[in-house]
Design a protein around this motif. Structure first.
Motif, PDB file in Angstrom:
ATOM      1  N   LEU A 136      42.935  22.041  19.436  1.00 32.71           N
ATOM      2  CA  LEU A 136      43.654  22.754  20.497  1.00 32.71           C
ATOM      3  C   LEU A 136      45.027  22.143  20.754  1.00 32.71           C
ATOM      4  N   SER A 137      45.141  20.827  20.660  1.00 34.62           N
ATOM      5  CA  SER A 137      46.454  20.174  20.836  1.00 34.62           C
ATOM      6  C   SER A 137      47.447  20.682  19.806  1.00 34.62           C
TER       7      SER A 137
ATOM      8  N   PHE B 273      38.560  20.731  27.736  1.00 31.68           N
ATOM      9  CA  PHE B 273      37.966  19.950  26.639  1.00 31.68           C
ATOM     10  C   PHE B 273      38.270  18.467  26.813  1.00 31.68           C
ATOM     11  N   MET B 274      39.511  18.145  27.141  1.00 31.32           N
ATOM     12  CA  MET B 274      39.896  16.743  27.303  1.00 31.32           C
ATOM     13  C   MET B 274      39.166  16.109  28.481  1.00 31.32           C
TER      14      MET B 274
ATOM     15  N   PHE C 252      35.657  15.490  27.402  1.00 27.80           N
ATOM     16  CA  PHE C 252      35.634  14.417  26.408  1.00 27.80           C
ATOM     17  C   PHE C 252      35.847  13.044  27.067  1.00 27.80           C
TER      18      PHE C 252
ATOM     19  N   SER D 176      39.470  19.164  21.004  1.00 31.15           N
ATOM     20  CA  SER D 176      40.683  18.716  21.699  1.00 31.15           C
ATOM     21  C   SER D 176      41.838  18.529  20.721  1.00 31.15           C
TER      22      SER D 176
ATOM     23  N   TRP E 170      42.294  23.411  26.548  1.00 30.76           N
ATOM     24  CA  TRP E 170      42.494  22.047  26.066  1.00 30.76           C
ATOM     25  C   TRP E 170      42.248  21.034  27.190  1.00 30.76           C
ATOM     26  N   ALA E 171      42.762  21.329  28.385  1.00 32.35           N
ATOM     27  CA  ALA E 171      42.578  20.415  29.516  1.00 32.35           C
ATOM     28  C   ALA E 171      41.094  20.277  29.867  1.00 32.35           C
TER      29      ALA E 171
ATOM     30  N   PHE F 199      33.773  18.140  21.187  1.00 33.22           N
ATOM     31  CA  PHE F 199      34.864  18.045  22.161  1.00 33.22           C
ATOM     32  C   PHE F 199      36.032  17.218  21.642  1.00 33.22           C
TER      33      PHE F 199
ATOM     34  N   THR G 106      46.131  25.991  26.710  1.00 29.80           N
ATOM     35  CA  THR G 106      46.416  24.706  27.354  1.00 29.80           C
ATOM     36  C   THR G 106      45.355  24.397  28.412  1.00 29.80           C
TER      37      THR G 106
END
Length: 137
Positions: free
Chosen positions: A14-15, A128-129, A132, A11, A125-126, A7, A122
């Motif tokens: 993906l960012s 995953f974040m 995490f 992240s 990503w959100a 993760f 996006t």
């Protein structure tokens, strides 16, 4: 590789990917800016009305490129739209956009697809974040 690493690195990757895709889509729209303006001029010279979102988006620079194209791609796909509660989009608008040659429209479809892909990534990503930060930290 542990879940934490998956993760964390996911992240980060993906960012970077989201940023690069957004920059590329904005650049691609900028390269085709004249084609967009020519299309708008042709559309309005045919006596057809732009929706409010497209009118406003034309003054917001690259921040609203997606909105600039979404109206026309919805017309191309034949999605029923309204200007207001009592006023539907004209059938002539649908016909005008649908009769345009593929080479005039294909760049719009590609740009819209790039923005949709960027939005999807996006959201990923959100997620995953969130995992995490809230699960592993």
């Amino acid at each position: 590789m542990s879940s934490y690493d998956f993760f964390m690195y996911g992240s980060l990757i993906l960012s970077v990917l989201v940023i690069l895709l957004h920059v590329y889509a904005a650049w691609f729209f900028r390269v085709n800016r004249k084609a967009y303006q020519d299309f708008i001029d042709l559309y309005q010279n045919a006596g057809l009305q732009l929706d409010l979102t497209t009118k406003v988006a034309n003054h917001l620079g690259f921040y609203a490129n997606y909105q600039k194209l979404a109206f026309f791609m919805n017309l191309r796909k034949g999605r029923k739209m309204r200007f207001s509660k009592s006023e539907n989009v004209s059938i002539k608008a649908y016909e005008f956009v649908q009769k345009q040659p593929k080479d005039k429209i294909v760049w719009m479809e590609k740009t819209l697809y790039l923005y949709q892909l960027t939005f999807f990534l996006t959201v990923v990503w959100a997620v995953f974040m969130a995992i995490f930060v809230y699960v592993f930290n």
